[in-house]
Design a protein around this motif. Sequence first.
Motif, PDB file in Angstrom:
ATOM      1  N   ASN A 298     -68.259  35.931  35.325  1.00  0.00           N
ATOM      2  CA  ASN A 298     -68.093  34.468  35.277  1.00  0.00           C
ATOM      3  C   ASN A 298     -67.115  34.379  36.366  1.00  0.00           C
ATOM      4  OD1 ASN A 298     -69.748  33.698  33.184  1.00  0.00           O
ATOM      5  ND2 ASN A 298     -67.970  34.384  31.485  1.00  0.00           N
ATOM      6  N   THR A 299     -66.336  35.141  36.866  1.00  0.00           N
ATOM      7  CA  THR A 299     -65.308  35.022  37.935  1.00  0.00           C
ATOM      8  C   THR A 299     -66.188  34.971  39.134  1.00  0.00           C
ATOM      9  OG1 THR A 299     -63.825  36.285  36.744  1.00  0.00           O
ATOM     10  CG2 THR A 299     -63.425  36.067  39.059  1.00  0.00           C
ATOM     11  N   ILE A 300     -67.029  36.013  39.287  1.00  0.00           N
ATOM     12  CA  ILE A 300     -67.816  35.993  40.571  1.00  0.00           C
ATOM     13  C   ILE A 300     -68.776  34.628  40.657  1.00  0.00           C
ATOM     14  CG2 ILE A 300     -69.787  37.247  41.623  1.00  0.00           C
ATOM     15  CD1 ILE A 300     -67.184  38.881  41.920  1.00  0.00           C
ATOM     16  N   ARG A 301     -69.195  34.269  39.687  1.00  0.00           N
ATOM     17  CA  ARG A 301     -70.011  33.271  39.547  1.00  0.00           C
ATOM     18  C   ARG A 301     -69.328  31.836  39.982  1.00  0.00           C
ATOM     19  NH1 ARG A 301     -74.944  32.061  37.492  1.00  0.00           N
ATOM     20  NH2 ARG A 301     -74.960  33.953  36.256  1.00  0.00           N
ATOM     21  N   GLY A 302     -67.910  31.789  39.481  1.00  0.00           N
ATOM     22  CA  GLY A 302     -67.321  30.651  39.754  1.00  0.00           C
ATOM     23  C   GLY A 302     -66.917  30.523  41.285  1.00  0.00           C
ATOM     24  N   LEU A 303     -66.541  31.921  41.959  1.00  0.00           N
ATOM     25  CA  LEU A 303     -66.360  31.885  43.192  1.00  0.00           C
ATOM     26  C   LEU A 303     -67.444  31.252  44.085  1.00  0.00           C
ATOM     27  CD1 LEU A 303     -64.302  35.312  43.283  1.00  0.00           C
ATOM     28  CD2 LEU A 303     -63.278  32.961  43.772  1.00  0.00           C
ATOM     29  N   VAL A 304     -68.383  31.933  43.721  1.00  0.00           N
ATOM     30  CA  VAL A 304     -69.758  31.594  44.712  1.00  0.00           C
ATOM     31  C   VAL A 304     -70.389  30.209  44.416  1.00  0.00           C
ATOM     32  CG1 VAL A 304     -72.314  32.349  45.079  1.00  0.00           C
ATOM     33  CG2 VAL A 304     -70.111  34.040  44.779  1.00  0.00           C
ATOM     34  N   ALA A 305     -70.243  29.691  43.146  1.00  0.00           N
ATOM     35  CA  ALA A 305     -70.634  28.252  42.927  1.00  0.00           C
ATOM     36  C   ALA A 305     -70.040  27.196  43.900  1.00  0.00           C
ATOM     37  CB  ALA A 305     -70.660  28.440  41.251  1.00  0.00           C
ATOM     38  N   GLN A 306     -68.705  27.531  44.284  1.00  0.00           N
ATOM     39  CA  GLN A 306     -68.169  26.547  44.884  1.00  0.00           C
ATOM     40  C   GLN A 306     -68.965  26.162  46.273  1.00  0.00           C
ATOM     41  OE1 GLN A 306     -63.681  27.294  45.377  1.00  0.00           O
ATOM     42  NE2 GLN A 306     -64.141  29.129  44.374  1.00  0.00           N
ATOM     43  N   PHE A 307     -69.785  27.240  46.754  1.00  0.00           N
ATOM     44  CA  PHE A 307     -70.619  27.123  48.079  1.00  0.00           C
ATOM     45  C   PHE A 307     -72.029  27.315  47.910  1.00  0.00           C
ATOM     46  CE2 PHE A 307     -66.204  28.982  48.644  1.00  0.00           C
ATOM     47  CZ  PHE A 307     -65.753  28.113  48.976  1.00  0.00           C
ATOM     48  N   ALA A 308     -72.565  27.665  46.883  1.00  0.00           N
ATOM     49  CA  ALA A 308     -73.847  27.933  46.743  1.00  0.00           C
ATOM     50  C   ALA A 308     -74.485  27.900  45.412  1.00  0.00           C
ATOM     51  CB  ALA A 308     -74.224  29.368  47.205  1.00  0.00           C
ATOM     52  N   HIS A 309     -75.570  27.658  45.198  1.00  0.00           N
ATOM     53  CA  HIS A 309     -76.312  27.585  43.852  1.00  0.00           C
ATOM     54  C   HIS A 309     -76.331  29.032  43.380  1.00  0.00           C
ATOM     55  CE1 HIS A 309     -79.142  27.016  40.291  1.00  0.00           C
ATOM     56  NE2 HIS A 309     -79.932  27.591  41.126  1.00  0.00           N
ATOM     57  N   VAL A 310     -75.919  29.714  42.415  1.00  0.00           N
ATOM     58  CA  VAL A 310     -76.225  31.103  41.843  1.00  0.00           C
ATOM     59  C   VAL A 310     -77.219  30.981  41.298  1.00  0.00           C
ATOM     60  CG1 VAL A 310     -75.045  33.041  40.747  1.00  0.00           C
ATOM     61  CG2 VAL A 310     -73.720  31.244  41.855  1.00  0.00           C
ATOM     62  N   ARG A 311     -78.213  31.869  41.335  1.00  0.00           N
ATOM     63  CA  ARG A 311     -79.703  32.083  40.825  1.00  0.00           C
ATOM     64  C   ARG A 311     -79.419  33.275  39.882  1.00  0.00           C
ATOM     65  NH1 ARG A 311     -82.702  33.322  45.461  1.00  0.00           N
ATOM     66  NH2 ARG A 311     -83.875  34.586  44.228  1.00  0.00           N
ATOM     67  N   LYS A 312     -78.636  34.281  40.201  1.00  0.00           N
ATOM     68  CA  LYS A 312     -78.662  35.711  39.505  1.00  0.00           C
ATOM     69  C   LYS A 312     -77.621  36.499  40.141  1.00  0.00           C
ATOM     70  CE  LYS A 312     -81.479  39.559  37.878  1.00  0.00           C
ATOM     71  NZ  LYS A 312     -82.911  40.039  37.960  1.00  0.00           N
ATOM     72  N   ILE A 313     -76.807  36.996  39.091  1.00  0.00           N
ATOM     73  CA  ILE A 313     -75.798  38.186  39.526  1.00  0.00           C
ATOM     74  C   ILE A 313     -76.232  39.478  38.688  1.00  0.00           C
ATOM     75  CG2 ILE A 313     -73.476  38.665  39.208  1.00  0.00           C
ATOM     76  CD1 ILE A 313     -72.697  35.794  39.001  1.00  0.00           C
ATOM     77  N   VAL A 314     -76.195  40.446  39.589  1.00  0.00           N
ATOM     78  CA  VAL A 314     -76.366  41.868  39.262  1.00  0.00           C
ATOM     79  C   VAL A 314     -75.257  42.830  39.557  1.00  0.00           C
ATOM     80  CG1 VAL A 314     -77.794  44.087  39.402  1.00  0.00           C
ATOM     81  CG2 VAL A 314     -78.877  41.710  39.540  1.00  0.00           C
ATOM     82  N   MET A 315     -74.584  43.174  38.277  1.00  0.00           N
ATOM     83  CA  MET A 315     -73.016  43.991  38.456  1.00  0.00           C
ATOM     84  C   MET A 315     -73.452  45.530  38.025  1.00  0.00           C
ATOM     85  SD  MET A 315     -70.286  41.133  37.598  1.00  0.00           S
ATOM     86  CE  MET A 315     -68.827  42.489  38.063  1.00  0.00           C
ATOM     87  N   PRO A 316     -74.069  46.288  38.860  1.00  0.00           N
ATOM     88  CA  PRO A 316     -74.106  47.605  38.226  1.00  0.00           C
ATOM     89  C   PRO A 316     -72.865  48.327  37.741  1.00  0.00           C
ATOM     90  CG  PRO A 316     -74.244  47.584  40.814  1.00  0.00           C
ATOM     91  CD  PRO A 316     -73.919  46.383  40.159  1.00  0.00           C
ATOM     92  N   PRO A 317     -73.338  49.164  36.752  1.00  0.00           N
ATOM     93  CA  PRO A 317     -71.955  49.613  36.209  1.00  0.00           C
ATOM     94  C   PRO A 317     -71.307  50.812  37.180  1.00  0.00           C
ATOM     95  CG  PRO A 317     -74.156  50.659  35.218  1.00  0.00           C
ATOM     96  CD  PRO A 317     -74.445  49.659  36.089  1.00  0.00           C
ATOM     97  N   CYS A 318     -69.916  50.730  36.962  1.00  0.00           N
ATOM     98  CA  CYS A 318     -69.087  51.811  38.032  1.00  0.00           C
ATOM     99  C   CYS A 318     -69.550  53.150  37.677  1.00  0.00           C
ATOM    100  CB  CYS A 318     -67.654  51.249  37.742  1.00  0.00           C
ATOM    101  SG  CYS A 318     -66.952  49.978  38.189  1.00  0.00           S
ATOM    102  N   LYS A 319     -69.360  53.928  38.755  1.00  0.00           N
ATOM    103  CA  LYS A 319     -69.249  55.308  38.666  1.00  0.00           C
ATOM    104  C   LYS A 319     -68.188  55.729  38.021  1.00  0.00           C
ATOM    105  CE  LYS A 319     -72.561  55.856  42.662  1.00  0.00           C
ATOM    106  NZ  LYS A 319     -72.301  56.325  43.786  1.00  0.00           N
TER     107      LYS A 319
END
Length: 172
Positions: free
Chosen positions: A105-126
């Motif tokens: 949601n944080t990433i979506r909020g940042l990117v949505a200020q400048f673009a239409h967010v279609r999808k976010i993929v966050m791979p699990p941390c090693k």
Amino acid sequence: VKILYNKADTAMIQFSDPFYATLAVFYLNAIHIEGAEISVQFSKNKSVAGAGQTDEIASAKNLSPNANDQRWGDNTESPGRIVRNASKPTSVLFCANFDDAVDENTIRGLVAQFAHVRKIVMPPCKEGSKLRMANVAVGSPAEAVSCVMNLHGLRVGERDLKVAFSRMKCED
């Protein structure tokens, strides 16, 4: 970086190595930024000189980047890594260098200020890794350019967000 005094829509950029200038010409020539097509060409000048200390207006048009401005920092590695990850602007962004408190949601909020967010993929941390990353699909390469221009280097929590174009495909 020097913005030319008599041509405010023109800048000269001196890279640390001619190799990086070649990448810039290859990947950035003829892309669209904020509705205008840019032209990236090699200069006949071998170096970019800044304005004198006494000319305040001209020196404001000279920019000296630091390691935090760069996706790969000081990059003491071989250029191979940069070539492997370099990409023309695409509609998928690679976002990295954020801590555990940053969620989708944080990433979506940042990117949505400048673009239409279609999808976010966050791979699990090693296991044991402090590096978090995400691939964010946006509406168009032009929107992605706006995101890189506005979000790369933005302080998010205790870290500077790294944003670049990705060659990864994100299916809706």
